[in-house]
Design an enzyme around this catalytic site. Sequence first.
Site, PDB file in Angstrom:
ATOM      1  N   HIS A 495       5.195  37.271 -23.410  1.00 27.69           N
ATOM      2  CA  HIS A 495       6.634  37.068 -23.608  1.00 27.69           C
ATOM      3  C   HIS A 495       7.449  37.965 -22.667  1.00 27.69           C
ATOM      4  O   HIS A 495       8.329  37.491 -21.936  1.00 27.69           O
ATOM      5  CB  HIS A 495       7.000  37.358 -25.064  1.00 27.69           C
ATOM      6  CG  HIS A 495       8.458  37.244 -25.372  1.00 27.69           C
ATOM      7  ND1 HIS A 495       9.009  36.166 -26.024  1.00 27.69           N
ATOM      8  CD2 HIS A 495       9.502  38.087 -25.111  1.00 27.69           C
ATOM      9  CE1 HIS A 495      10.318  36.339 -26.149  1.00 27.69           C
ATOM     10  NE2 HIS A 495      10.642  37.501 -25.609  1.00 27.69           N
ATOM     11  N   GLU A 496       7.152  39.260 -22.696  1.00 31.11           N
ATOM     12  CA  GLU A 496       7.934  40.187 -21.876  1.00 31.11           C
ATOM     13  C   GLU A 496       7.698  39.952 -20.381  1.00 31.11           C
ATOM     14  O   GLU A 496       8.612  40.114 -19.570  1.00 31.11           O
ATOM     15  CB  GLU A 496       7.594  41.633 -22.246  1.00 31.11           C
ATOM     16  CG  GLU A 496       7.918  42.008 -23.685  1.00 31.11           C
ATOM     17  CD  GLU A 496       9.371  41.771 -24.066  1.00 31.11           C
ATOM     18  OE1 GLU A 496      10.250  41.836 -23.177  1.00 31.11           O
ATOM     19  OE2 GLU A 496       9.643  41.514 -25.252  1.00 31.11           O
ATOM     20  N   HIS A 499      10.120  37.479 -19.034  1.00 24.75           N
ATOM     21  CA  HIS A 499      11.391  38.061 -18.601  1.00 24.75           C
ATOM     22  C   HIS A 499      11.265  38.647 -17.194  1.00 24.75           C
ATOM     23  O   HIS A 499      12.154  38.486 -16.349  1.00 24.75           O
ATOM     24  CB  HIS A 499      11.824  39.173 -19.561  1.00 24.75           C
ATOM     25  CG  HIS A 499      12.352  38.693 -20.874  1.00 24.75           C
ATOM     26  ND1 HIS A 499      13.315  37.722 -20.982  1.00 24.75           N
ATOM     27  CD2 HIS A 499      12.062  39.076 -22.156  1.00 24.75           C
ATOM     28  CE1 HIS A 499      13.592  37.520 -22.257  1.00 24.75           C
ATOM     29  NE2 HIS A 499      12.846  38.325 -22.987  1.00 24.75           N
ATOM     30  N   HIS A 502      11.242  36.017 -14.583  1.00 23.85           N
ATOM     31  CA  HIS A 502      12.608  35.493 -14.458  1.00 23.85           C
ATOM     32  C   HIS A 502      13.418  36.390 -13.514  1.00 23.85           C
ATOM     33  O   HIS A 502      14.139  35.913 -12.639  1.00 23.85           O
ATOM     34  CB  HIS A 502      13.254  35.436 -15.843  1.00 23.85           C
ATOM     35  CG  HIS A 502      14.507  34.633 -15.906  1.00 23.85           C
ATOM     36  ND1 HIS A 502      15.165  34.395 -17.090  1.00 23.85           N
ATOM     37  CD2 HIS A 502      15.253  34.011 -14.956  1.00 23.85           C
ATOM     38  CE1 HIS A 502      16.242  33.673 -16.863  1.00 23.85           C
ATOM     39  NE2 HIS A 502      16.322  33.427 -15.573  1.00 23.85           N
TER      40      HIS A 502
END
Length: 671
Positions: A495-496, A499, A502
Amino acid sequence: MLAGYRRALGLTLRGFALRGRAVGPGPGVGSGLGLRAVSTSWSPVGAAFDAKQQRGSAPGRETGLFGVPELSCPEGFQEAQDKALQESEQLVQKACSTPPGPEIVKIFDQLSDALCRVADLADFVKIAHPDFAFREAAEEACRNIGTMVEKLNTDVELCQSLRQLLADEVIMNSLDPETRRVAELFMFDFEISGIHLDEEKRKKAVNLNVRILDLCNEFLTGTHLPNKIDKHILPEHIRYNFIAEGNYLQVAGLHADCPDDLVREAAYKIFLYPNAEQLSRLEELLASRNSLAQLVGYDTFAHRALQGTMAKNPETVTQFLEKLSDQLSKRTQKDFEMMTKMKMKLNPRNSKLMPWDHPYYSGVLRAERYNIDPGLYCPFFSLGACMEGLNSLFSQLLGISLYAEQTQRGEVWSEDVRKLAVVHETEGLLGYIYCDFFQRPDKPHQDCHFTVRGGRLKENGEYQLPVVVLMLSLPPSTRNAPTLLSPGMMENLFHEMGHAMHSMLGRTRYQHVTGTRCSTDFAEVPSILMEYFANDYRVVNQFARHYKTGQPLPKNMVSRLCESKKVCAAADMQLQVFYASLDQIYHGKHPLQKSTTEILKETQEKFYGLPYVPNTAWHLRFSHLVGYGAKYYSYLMSRAVASMVWKQCFAQDPFDRCAQWEALKSIFRCN
């Protein structure tokens, strides 16, 4: 979870976090927009995380945090702050004397960058640095820069320079879409900051914003503080679960995974016991946000906060949450019934399902139904194996590789921090990820992504490489084993890292729309999308290997693990609906009709279903009220979007770059 400095000049950082800016080039940074040279200090990423950290400093060479020379000591924040404020004054003068044209937008972006290169870096340091002096100096820098930002956001002369550009139809039509959009976003933030008000009201808006910043910091600190209780109040046989301090026991969390019902109950009631000072902070924070919103022309803070998001207004959010709750209702009730039966089976004397039971018994049900024992999976999920899995996935889908890079003395705040270079197969070095993955005293127990420097095209034609920090709370390695992750920890890592990618791939000319700088309800899409990869057996099979034998994780174990995630999924999502609904009510119409605690009780019973426990105040631990104020629904909306993207683009083949590249690229770059 995104984290970071909340505001930049002319732009309410539209995503939660966001976003650090230039801190000076780090070691190995190339020049220009083309291929950047390969560094000889790079090494394989997996080995770097399964081995003890090697301090790779050049002889005699030292630097400051993140390669910023001034930040070799706490006093350096004052020097960095003074430089930023001096540079900002010069850029304000330049903006006010420059005729309408694209140069205005560039100057505004430079101005925002000058302030945030200190504020965003400091926002991370004040939370994560182990040295109190560094944390204190960083917090002071955040406050001073933040005060200046609020003043500039209500500077009439500065705003007028931008207004003249936007009013010139000929010039605006000649601008490229990105420049035009950034100009509009700058003006948008002037407007929501109260630029249209008279001088007295503008000053009031600035003071309110500064007070809100202080309250946010104070409230956030209070959400993490432990509670103490006389040890004699608790039964002797459960005291060892808590930290002893003389005659007191310190309760620093909910102990949600503890198999002893009494321990979980005690932790819940003690950790969530109301704190009068924290309650006062929350009430003042909510009232101040509402006053600010109404001062600048909005009905509620939620209306102000949701401008520019996918949802657009709180009415849409409320409709979304109520519809979702209705769809989940029957499935959630079945989940609670299964948990109740399981509790009755394991604890027949006290079988009523309570809020402290949900996380534990949902885990028990998953383990029983699919024969899932987290301890059996951990040996296959060494941190190094997981990082190699991410590296392989990014290489196949994006043409990106992760390399461990040696750091200089003083560059990192803890010796176990790893630095990764993100390298594209044709474009070269894209940026850096600092991995602060391991537990240490006084480090917040939360998984976060911080942007320390956002990417942008600099005045000399070079591209400013993004720099981010990923902060996790993983156990350290031992003498006999590397760091081993539970399935949940592995999913959080993916998940992290979503980021982080991104931030690396969202490359734009202006740092105001780079990377994760997008609407909050979109910012979680790439990270949640990465959870789907983490739960796909085809992906997991590529990297899950036993750290001792090298044996791959059996396919049936992977399949069972992925299927187990569906157990009690409705109840888990219903809990998120409750959190999001509470957030909307708190930031809705004021004055609130009831106390925040009474609202908590009513909302919990309406949107969750498990009973409120008297003399508890979960909302005083709700840290997301700071960064996701009126926007906590973003997790749910982003999950809906990510689900659609996964099904349409990746479900058939998660590794097909030819078929999926354009879709993935548009996801990461969407603002």
